[in-house]
Scaffold this motif. Structure first.
Motif, PDB file in Angstrom:
ATOM      1  N   ASN A 186     -18.281 -20.829 -83.258  1.00  0.00           N
ATOM      2  CA  ASN A 186     -18.485 -19.393 -83.080  1.00  0.00           C
ATOM      3  C   ASN A 186     -17.257 -18.586 -83.469  1.00  0.00           C
ATOM      4  N   TRP A 187     -16.088 -19.139 -83.184  1.00  0.00           N
ATOM      5  CA  TRP A 187     -14.854 -18.402 -83.449  1.00  0.00           C
ATOM      6  C   TRP A 187     -14.639 -18.145 -84.932  1.00  0.00           C
ATOM      7  N   LYS A 188     -15.290 -18.942 -85.789  1.00  0.00           N
ATOM      8  CA  LYS A 188     -15.151 -18.775 -87.232  1.00  0.00           C
ATOM      9  C   LYS A 188     -15.989 -17.620 -87.766  1.00  0.00           C
ATOM     10  N   PHE A 189     -17.018 -17.229 -86.985  1.00  0.00           N
ATOM     11  CA  PHE A 189     -17.942 -16.222 -87.499  1.00  0.00           C
ATOM     12  C   PHE A 189     -17.353 -14.825 -87.397  1.00  0.00           C
ATOM     13  N   SER A 190     -17.607 -14.037 -88.437  1.00  0.00           N
ATOM     14  CA  SER A 190     -17.184 -12.634 -88.456  1.00  0.00           C
ATOM     15  C   SER A 190     -18.313 -11.790 -89.014  1.00  0.00           C
ATOM     16  N   ALA A 191     -18.544 -10.639 -88.398  1.00  0.00           N
ATOM     17  CA  ALA A 191     -19.595  -9.749 -88.882  1.00  0.00           C
ATOM     18  C   ALA A 191     -19.341  -9.331 -90.328  1.00  0.00           C
ATOM     19  N   SER A 192     -18.059  -9.332 -90.721  1.00  0.00           N
ATOM     20  CA  SER A 192     -17.725  -8.949 -92.098  1.00  0.00           C
ATOM     21  C   SER A 192     -18.276  -9.964 -93.101  1.00  0.00           C
ATOM     22  N   ASP A 193     -18.489 -11.215 -92.645  1.00  0.00           N
ATOM     23  CA  ASP A 193     -19.063 -12.221 -93.536  1.00  0.00           C
ATOM     24  C   ASP A 193     -20.447 -11.791 -94.018  1.00  0.00           C
ATOM     25  N   ILE A 194     -21.212 -11.184 -93.109  1.00  0.00           N
ATOM     26  CA  ILE A 194     -22.560 -10.729 -93.461  1.00  0.00           C
ATOM     27  C   ILE A 194     -22.485  -9.551 -94.420  1.00  0.00           C
ATOM     28  N   ALA A 195     -21.556  -8.633 -94.137  1.00  0.00           N
ATOM     29  CA  ALA A 195     -21.415  -7.461 -95.001  1.00  0.00           C
ATOM     30  C   ALA A 195     -20.986  -7.863 -96.411  1.00  0.00           C
ATOM     31  N   GLU A 196     -20.045  -8.795 -96.494  1.00  0.00           N
ATOM     32  CA  GLU A 196     -19.568  -9.238 -97.802  1.00  0.00           C
ATOM     33  C   GLU A 196     -20.648 -10.010 -98.553  1.00  0.00           C
ATOM     34  N   ARG A 197     -21.472 -10.722 -97.810  1.00  0.00           N
ATOM     35  CA  ARG A 197     -22.548 -11.504 -98.437  1.00  0.00           C
ATOM     36  C   ARG A 197     -23.520 -10.595 -99.196  1.00  0.00           C
ATOM     37  N   GLN A 198     -23.714  -9.376 -98.681  1.00  0.00           N
ATOM     38  CA  GLN A 198     -24.616  -8.434 -99.346  1.00  0.00           C
ATOM     39  C   GLN A 198     -24.085  -8.013-100.714  1.00  0.00           C
ATOM     40  N   LEU A 199     -22.795  -8.247-100.941  1.00  0.00           N
ATOM     41  CA  LEU A 199     -22.157  -7.865-102.202  1.00  0.00           C
ATOM     42  C   LEU A 199     -22.009  -9.057-103.143  1.00  0.00           C
ATOM     43  N   TRP A 200     -22.801 -10.103-102.894  1.00  0.00           N
ATOM     44  CA  TRP A 200     -22.683 -11.341-103.668  1.00  0.00           C
ATOM     45  C   TRP A 200     -22.683 -11.106-105.183  1.00  0.00           C
ATOM     46  N   PRO A 201     -23.618 -10.345-105.753  1.00  0.00           N
ATOM     47  CA  PRO A 201     -23.621 -10.138-107.211  1.00  0.00           C
ATOM     48  C   PRO A 201     -22.321  -9.506-107.713  1.00  0.00           C
ATOM     49  N   LYS A 202     -21.783  -8.565-106.944  1.00  0.00           N
ATOM     50  CA  LYS A 202     -20.530  -7.923-107.357  1.00  0.00           C
ATOM     51  C   LYS A 202     -19.374  -8.916-107.333  1.00  0.00           C
ATOM     52  N   TYR A 203     -19.357  -9.771-106.313  1.00  0.00           N
ATOM     53  CA  TYR A 203     -18.293 -10.765-106.237  1.00  0.00           C
ATOM     54  C   TYR A 203     -18.398 -11.783-107.375  1.00  0.00           C
ATOM     55  N   MET A 204     -19.611 -12.204-107.680  1.00  0.00           N
ATOM     56  CA  MET A 204     -19.770 -13.155-108.781  1.00  0.00           C
ATOM     57  C   MET A 204     -19.310 -12.540-110.103  1.00  0.00           C
ATOM     58  N   ASP A 205     -19.595 -11.268-110.291  1.00  0.00           N
ATOM     59  CA  ASP A 205     -19.139 -10.582-111.495  1.00  0.00           C
ATOM     60  C   ASP A 205     -17.614 -10.504-111.517  1.00  0.00           C
ATOM     61  N   ALA A 206     -17.011 -10.207-110.362  1.00  0.00           N
ATOM     62  CA  ALA A 206     -15.553 -10.112-110.289  1.00  0.00           C
ATOM     63  C   ALA A 206     -14.895 -11.469-110.535  1.00  0.00           C
ATOM     64  N   PHE A 207     -15.472 -12.540-109.969  1.00  0.00           N
ATOM     65  CA  PHE A 207     -14.940 -13.882-110.208  1.00  0.00           C
ATOM     66  C   PHE A 207     -15.064 -14.256-111.685  1.00  0.00           C
ATOM     67  N   GLU A 208     -16.216 -13.959-112.258  1.00  0.00           N
ATOM     68  CA  GLU A 208     -16.431 -14.291-113.664  1.00  0.00           C
ATOM     69  C   GLU A 208     -15.414 -13.597-114.550  1.00  0.00           C
ATOM     70  N   ARG A 209     -15.193 -12.328-114.306  1.00  0.00           N
ATOM     71  CA  ARG A 209     -14.241 -11.562-115.115  1.00  0.00           C
ATOM     72  C   ARG A 209     -12.820 -12.090-114.970  1.00  0.00           C
ATOM     73  N   CYS A 210     -12.390 -12.339-113.730  1.00  0.00           N
ATOM     74  CA  CYS A 210     -10.987 -12.731-113.534  1.00  0.00           C
ATOM     75  C   CYS A 210     -10.725 -14.138-114.048  1.00  0.00           C
ATOM     76  N   ILE A 211     -11.678 -15.066-113.874  1.00  0.00           N
ATOM     77  CA  ILE A 211     -11.493 -16.420-114.397  1.00  0.00           C
ATOM     78  C   ILE A 211     -11.450 -16.387-115.922  1.00  0.00           C
ATOM     79  N   ASP A 212     -12.354 -15.614-116.508  1.00  0.00           N
ATOM     80  CA  ASP A 212     -12.413 -15.507-117.964  1.00  0.00           C
ATOM     81  C   ASP A 212     -11.121 -14.928-118.532  1.00  0.00           C
ATOM     82  N   LYS A 213     -10.540 -13.952-117.830  1.00  0.00           N
ATOM     83  CA  LYS A 213      -9.387 -13.216-118.356  1.00  0.00           C
ATOM     84  C   LYS A 213      -8.042 -13.845-118.009  1.00  0.00           C
TER      85      LYS A 213
END
Length: 298
Positions: free
Chosen positions: A203-230
């Motif tokens: 339980n101590w590992k869980f954070s409500a922010s994890d859920i909020a960030e999960r909703q931004l999954w497509p944006k994060y994947m795009d950001a990871f793709e760009r930074c790894i590529d560059k």
């Protein structure tokens, strides 16, 4: 799948969709891969000892990933055999006011290990082209207009260039970087987040922010793709590790750590002939002693 399949050195264009989140290795193989990881841990211990004695090169291992991808457990399981005296561990959390008052690479520089040591970065300065991009945090920076008054792509293209230059600078000054992206899938992340809710010990590992960030999954994947590529280069490639099967991911990471340590080609320093001869004399003295107790008092 082996380590080479996970390596991207900037040759071509990186597409995150081309890299699976699971190698789909049969579960019956788990014990075999855990044994391989343990063998690599033993090899790491020997290489680290030589790296420290040699003192010519420093190594930085950085882990980037979405929440619940296994960064902490990977560090714990893969690096458990290392001598903690030769390791510097730093977690890149939300920057403090002191850190925000400096350039974004400043806190990375202040936590670089000395040559001969290993630095472990749990997240890294790449947060400044990942979470910053996803949340457009650069818009609130207290900086001169010449550094922020531009489009998003131009702003982050500058940062990608700065990171490439910084990493080349480290290479030219005796450091090797091992950049690992633990590529977990959304379904596996959901499963692990639910475990944090359902298992009281987690339980101590869980954070409500994890859920909020999960909703931004497509944006994060795009950001990871760009930074790894560059930012992937010959001297600072990325290893995109399928992270849905933790035990297989840990083996791949252990393979990568062993490889970077072997590439350092560390060796124990050899004494000059004069000093070597003195050791022989000291040995004669020590073996010829009598009546000396454990405190060196006769």
């Amino acid at each position: 799948m082996d380590l080479l399949d996970c390596r991207f050195d900037g040759n071509g264009h990186f597409k995150i969709g081309d890299h699976p989140t699971s190698a789909h290795v049969d579960k019956d193989e788990r014990i075999r891969y855990e044994e391989r990881t343990e063998q690599n841990n033993i090899r790491m211990t020997a290489l680290q000892d030589m790296l420290c004695a040699d003192g010519r090169e420093g190594v930085v291992v950085m882990l980037q990933a979405m929440d619940a991808a296994g960064k902490d457990s990977t560090i714990k399981d893969v690096m458990s055999g290392l001598n903690p005296q030769g390791v510097m561990d730093y977690s890149f959390k939300q920057p403090s006011q002191e850190e925000l008052a400096h350039d974004y690479l400043w806190r990375a520089v202040t936590h670089l290990p000395r040559r001969g040591y290993i630095g472990l970065f749990n997240r890294s300065y790449y947060e400044d082209v990942l979470v910053v991009r996803v949340h457009s945090l650069q818009q609130g920076y207290v900086m001169p207009k010449r550094t922020t008054d531009m489009g998003e792509d131009e702003f982050f293209d500058r940062r990608y260039r700065q990171i490439r230059d910084f990493e080349e600078y480290l290479w030219e000054n005796g450091y090797r970087l091992l950049k690992v992206f633990l590529n977990v899938g959304p379904d596996e992340q959901r499963k692990r987040l639910l475990e944090r809710i359902d298992d009281e010990s987690k339980n101590w590992k869980f954070s409500a922010s994890d859920i909020a960030e999960r909703q931004l999954w497509p944006k994060y994947m795009d950001a990871f793709e760009r930074c790894i590529d560059k930012t992937a280069t010959e001297h600072a490639p990325w290893y995109v590790i399928p992270a849905d099967q933790k035990w297989f991911a840990r083996w791949l990471v252990s393979e990568a750590v062993v490889k970077v340590l072997e590439d350092c080609d560390p060796c124990y320093p050899k004494l000059p002939a004069e000093q070597k001869a003195m050791l022989a004399e000291y040995r004669v003295k020590l073996t010829g002693e009598s009546g000396v107790d454990g405190h060196g008092v006769e």
